[in-house]
Design a protein around this motif. Structure first.
Motif, PDB file in Angstrom:
ATOM      1  N   GLY A   2       0.728  -1.105   0.070  1.00 43.32           N
ATOM      2  CA  GLY A   2      -0.351  -0.357   0.250  1.00 43.32           C
ATOM      3  C   GLY A   2       1.046   1.527   0.300  1.00 43.32           C
ATOM      4  O   GLY A   2       0.308   1.847  -0.424  1.00 43.32           O
ATOM      5  N   TRP A   3       1.548   1.231   0.404  1.00 41.31           N
ATOM      6  CA  TRP A   3       3.336   1.985   0.742  1.00 41.31           C
ATOM      7  C   TRP A   3       3.212   2.774  -0.490  1.00 41.31           C
ATOM      8  O   TRP A   3       2.770   3.880  -1.616  1.00 41.31           O
ATOM      9  CB  TRP A   3       4.106   2.324   1.869  1.00 41.31           C
ATOM     10  CG  TRP A   3       4.814   3.530   1.755  1.00 41.31           C
ATOM     11  CD1 TRP A   3       4.311   4.481   2.925  1.00 41.31           C
ATOM     12  CD2 TRP A   3       6.164   3.807   1.038  1.00 41.31           C
ATOM     13  NE1 TRP A   3       5.913   5.344   3.188  1.00 41.31           N
ATOM     14  CE2 TRP A   3       6.561   4.645   2.067  1.00 41.31           C
ATOM     15  CE3 TRP A   3       6.249   3.618   0.000  1.00 41.31           C
ATOM     16  CZ2 TRP A   3       7.209   5.998   1.333  1.00 41.31           C
ATOM     17  CZ3 TRP A   3       7.947   3.768  -0.312  1.00 41.31           C
ATOM     18  CH2 TRP A   3       7.926   4.818   0.421  1.00 41.31           C
TER      19      TRP A   3
ATOM     20  N   GLU B 145       2.137   2.152  -3.465  1.00 42.69           N
ATOM     21  CA  GLU B 145       0.552   2.515  -4.639  1.00 42.69           C
ATOM     22  C   GLU B 145       0.622   3.606  -4.073  1.00 42.69           C
ATOM     23  O   GLU B 145       0.608   4.659  -5.285  1.00 42.69           O
ATOM     24  CB  GLU B 145      -0.386   1.381  -3.736  1.00 42.69           C
ATOM     25  CG  GLU B 145      -1.724   1.682  -5.053  1.00 42.69           C
ATOM     26  CD  GLU B 145      -2.709   0.514  -4.575  1.00 42.69           C
ATOM     27  OE1 GLU B 145      -3.706   0.904  -4.776  1.00 42.69           O
ATOM     28  OE2 GLU B 145      -1.911  -0.271  -3.522  1.00 42.69           O
ATOM     29  N   GLU B 146       0.919   4.030  -3.059  1.00 46.44           N
ATOM     30  CA  GLU B 146      -0.057   5.646  -3.033  1.00 46.44           C
ATOM     31  C   GLU B 146       1.514   6.626  -3.600  1.00 46.44           C
ATOM     32  O   GLU B 146       0.956   7.446  -3.869  1.00 46.44           O
ATOM     33  CB  GLU B 146       0.669   5.598  -0.713  1.00 46.44           C
ATOM     34  CG  GLU B 146      -0.710   5.244  -0.535  1.00 46.44           C
ATOM     35  CD  GLU B 146       0.109   5.804   1.164  1.00 46.44           C
ATOM     36  OE1 GLU B 146       0.383   6.171   1.427  1.00 46.44           O
ATOM     37  OE2 GLU B 146      -1.378   5.537   1.965  1.00 46.44           O
ATOM     38  N   ARG B 147       2.016   5.919  -3.381  1.00 43.87           N
ATOM     39  CA  ARG B 147       3.472   6.945  -4.129  1.00 43.87           C
ATOM     40  C   ARG B 147       3.271   7.013  -5.989  1.00 43.87           C
ATOM     41  O   ARG B 147       4.034   8.234  -6.276  1.00 43.87           O
ATOM     42  CB  ARG B 147       4.981   5.819  -4.624  1.00 43.87           C
ATOM     43  CG  ARG B 147       5.644   6.176  -3.106  1.00 43.87           C
ATOM     44  CD  ARG B 147       5.661   7.208  -2.135  1.00 43.87           C
ATOM     45  NE  ARG B 147       4.769   6.902  -1.078  1.00 43.87           N
ATOM     46  CZ  ARG B 147       4.468   8.254  -0.426  1.00 43.87           C
ATOM     47  NH1 ARG B 147       4.588   9.187  -0.041  1.00 43.87           N
ATOM     48  NH2 ARG B 147       3.375   8.044   0.400  1.00 43.87           N
TER      49      ARG B 147
ATOM     50  N   SER C 273      -0.275   7.602  -7.501  1.00 36.48           N
ATOM     51  CA  SER C 273      -1.430   8.104  -7.290  1.00 36.48           C
ATOM     52  C   SER C 273      -1.307   9.335  -7.458  1.00 36.48           C
ATOM     53  O   SER C 273      -0.283  10.371  -7.109  1.00 36.48           O
ATOM     54  CB  SER C 273      -1.871   7.745  -5.547  1.00 36.48           C
ATOM     55  OG  SER C 273      -1.647   8.170  -4.781  1.00 36.48           O
ATOM     56  N   GLY C 274      -2.663   9.765  -7.432  1.00 35.09           N
ATOM     57  CA  GLY C 274      -2.767  11.620  -7.595  1.00 35.09           C
ATOM     58  C   GLY C 274      -1.908  12.525  -8.557  1.00 35.09           C
ATOM     59  O   GLY C 274      -1.707  11.731  -9.551  1.00 35.09           O
TER      60      GLY C 274
ATOM     61  N   TYR D  59       1.258  12.357  -7.854  1.00 32.51           N
ATOM     62  CA  TYR D  59       2.860  11.585  -7.965  1.00 32.51           C
ATOM     63  C   TYR D  59       2.123  11.117  -9.548  1.00 32.51           C
ATOM     64  O   TYR D  59       3.363  11.263 -10.665  1.00 32.51           O
ATOM     65  CB  TYR D  59       3.121  11.191  -7.702  1.00 32.51           C
ATOM     66  CG  TYR D  59       3.202  11.223  -5.793  1.00 32.51           C
ATOM     67  CD1 TYR D  59       4.099  12.227  -5.397  1.00 32.51           C
ATOM     68  CD2 TYR D  59       2.089  11.308  -4.736  1.00 32.51           C
ATOM     69  CE1 TYR D  59       4.801  12.543  -4.516  1.00 32.51           C
ATOM     70  CE2 TYR D  59       2.330  11.476  -2.752  1.00 32.51           C
ATOM     71  CZ  TYR D  59       3.802  12.444  -3.447  1.00 32.51           C
ATOM     72  OH  TYR D  59       3.581  13.179  -1.493  1.00 32.51           O
ATOM     73  N   TRP D  60       1.196  10.544  -9.688  1.00 36.41           N
ATOM     74  CA  TRP D  60       1.266   9.844 -11.074  1.00 36.41           C
ATOM     75  C   TRP D  60       0.700  10.669 -11.993  1.00 36.41           C
ATOM     76  O   TRP D  60       1.630  11.019 -13.340  1.00 36.41           O
ATOM     77  CB  TRP D  60       0.085   9.037 -11.353  1.00 36.41           C
ATOM     78  CG  TRP D  60      -0.256   7.989 -12.387  1.00 36.41           C
ATOM     79  CD1 TRP D  60      -0.490   8.211 -13.416  1.00 36.41           C
ATOM     80  CD2 TRP D  60       0.700   6.621 -13.233  1.00 36.41           C
ATOM     81  NE1 TRP D  60      -0.651   7.396 -14.626  1.00 36.41           N
ATOM     82  CE2 TRP D  60       0.182   6.533 -14.291  1.00 36.41           C
ATOM     83  CE3 TRP D  60       2.266   6.839 -12.415  1.00 36.41           C
ATOM     84  CZ2 TRP D  60       1.386   5.759 -14.688  1.00 36.41           C
ATOM     85  CZ3 TRP D  60       3.096   5.208 -13.058  1.00 36.41           C
ATOM     86  CH2 TRP D  60       2.230   5.345 -14.049  1.00 36.41           C
TER      87      TRP D  60
ATOM     88  N   ASP E 157      -3.738   0.784 -13.991  1.00 35.33           N
ATOM     89  CA  ASP E 157      -3.384   0.650 -13.500  1.00 35.33           C
ATOM     90  C   ASP E 157      -1.570  -0.524 -13.261  1.00 35.33           C
ATOM     91  O   ASP E 157      -0.671  -0.293 -12.453  1.00 35.33           O
ATOM     92  CB  ASP E 157      -3.609   0.084 -12.177  1.00 35.33           C
ATOM     93  CG  ASP E 157      -5.130   0.853 -11.509  1.00 35.33           C
ATOM     94  OD1 ASP E 157      -4.906   2.122 -11.412  1.00 35.33           O
ATOM     95  OD2 ASP E 157      -5.896   0.107 -11.007  1.00 35.33           O
TER      96      ASP E 157
ATOM     97  N   LYS F 116       1.139   1.795 -13.313  1.00 32.94           N
ATOM     98  CA  LYS F 116       1.637   2.292 -12.245  1.00 32.94           C
ATOM     99  C   LYS F 116       2.820   1.294 -11.898  1.00 32.94           C
ATOM    100  O   LYS F 116       3.301   1.555 -11.285  1.00 32.94           O
ATOM    101  CB  LYS F 116       0.661   2.642 -11.261  1.00 32.94           C
ATOM    102  CG  LYS F 116      -0.269   3.656 -11.559  1.00 32.94           C
ATOM    103  CD  LYS F 116      -1.496   4.094 -10.635  1.00 32.94           C
ATOM    104  CE  LYS F 116      -2.559   5.072 -12.024  1.00 32.94           C
ATOM    105  NZ  LYS F 116      -3.343   5.353 -10.565  1.00 32.94           N
TER     106      LYS F 116
END
Length: 246
Positions: free
Chosen positions: A82-83, A85-87, A89-90, A92-93, A180, A183
């Motif tokens: 999950g950590w 995955e947060e990198r 998202s939003g 950042y992506w 996804d 990512k």
């Protein structure tokens, strides 16, 4: 990668300064500097060990999935922590996907000769990089028909439960940059880099532990020499009294 960069730079600068203090303390027999060196080096080693453990825990999950009759792997975001995955998202992506698009990594996949693309059989035998597999083509489970490296016939497949099947676009500026799987391909590349850095850090920690033990020996010898000096001076005074005593 920026998150990985600054902690290592800070730790490296600390090691340099602390090592300099330890070197000066050993040369001039400064108990204070040697004590400072051992104290600071202990926390640096602990920090490095903590960083290594964190990197291995974060990258413990996640790897490409093998597909039938395919040499390359498909990548899924749910396979990663999950950590991480947060990198991706939003905001950042948005920056990362723009960087991938500008790098023309998908355009460079073309291997055709004379304007004719390679056959699907040859393409399926290629070992693609994670970003190429995740961002430049749709997931295999979508069932799209191969046209060329970055174009697929969507009429032959199905959307299914994978939203990336609906996100795929044959428009070269879009492709699967919003998928996804793209990512996940980025995370697969980062995971590989972090693992390499972690292995290097393990070697660095081993060297620092050896140097730390040498520093402990130097500190103990320095204390022993300082404790013996007054005794040695008194002994010499008694053995060789001054000729001018009254």
């Amino acid at each position: 990668m920026r998150f990985l960069q600054w902690p290592l730079i800070i730790i490296g600068v600390c090691i340099m300064l602390v090592s300099l203090a330890g070197f000066v303390g050993a040369c001039y027999r400064s108990t204070f500097l040697l004590r400072l060196y051992l104290f600071a080096m202990f926390f640096i080693i602990v920090a490095l060990v903590g960083f290594i453990v964190f990197a291995f825990v974060v990258t413990a999950k996640g790897s490409g999935r093998s597909e039938l009759n395919r040499a390359y792997r498909d990548y899924y975001l749910v396979d990663y922590s999950g950590w991480l995955e947060e990198r991706v998202s939003g905001r950042y992506w948005r920056k990362i996907s723009s960087c991938i698009r500008d790098s023309k990594v998908c355009k460079n996949m073309a291997r055709g000769v004379g304007g004719v693309s390679e056959s699907s059989d040859l393409f399926f035998l290629r070992t693609l990089k994670p970003i190429e597999s995740g961002c430049c083509k749709p997931p295999t489970e979508c069932g799209f028909a191969y046209v060329n490296e970055t174009a697929w016939d969507t009429r032959a497949g199905y959307a299914g439960g994978n939203l990336d099947c609906t996100r795929w676009s044959n428009i070269q500026e879009q492709l699967c940059y919003g998928c996804d799987s793209c990512k996940a391909g980025v995370l697969a590349s980062i995971r590989k880099s972090w693992r390499k850095v972690s292995m290097i850090n393990i070697v660095v920690v081993a060297i620092l532990v050896i140097v730390y033990l040498v520093g402990c020996v130097a500190f103990r010898n320095n204390k022993r020499i300082k404790n013996d000096e007054p005794y040695g001076e008194n002994k010499m005074t008694k053995s060789h009294p001054s000729r001018f005593q009254f």
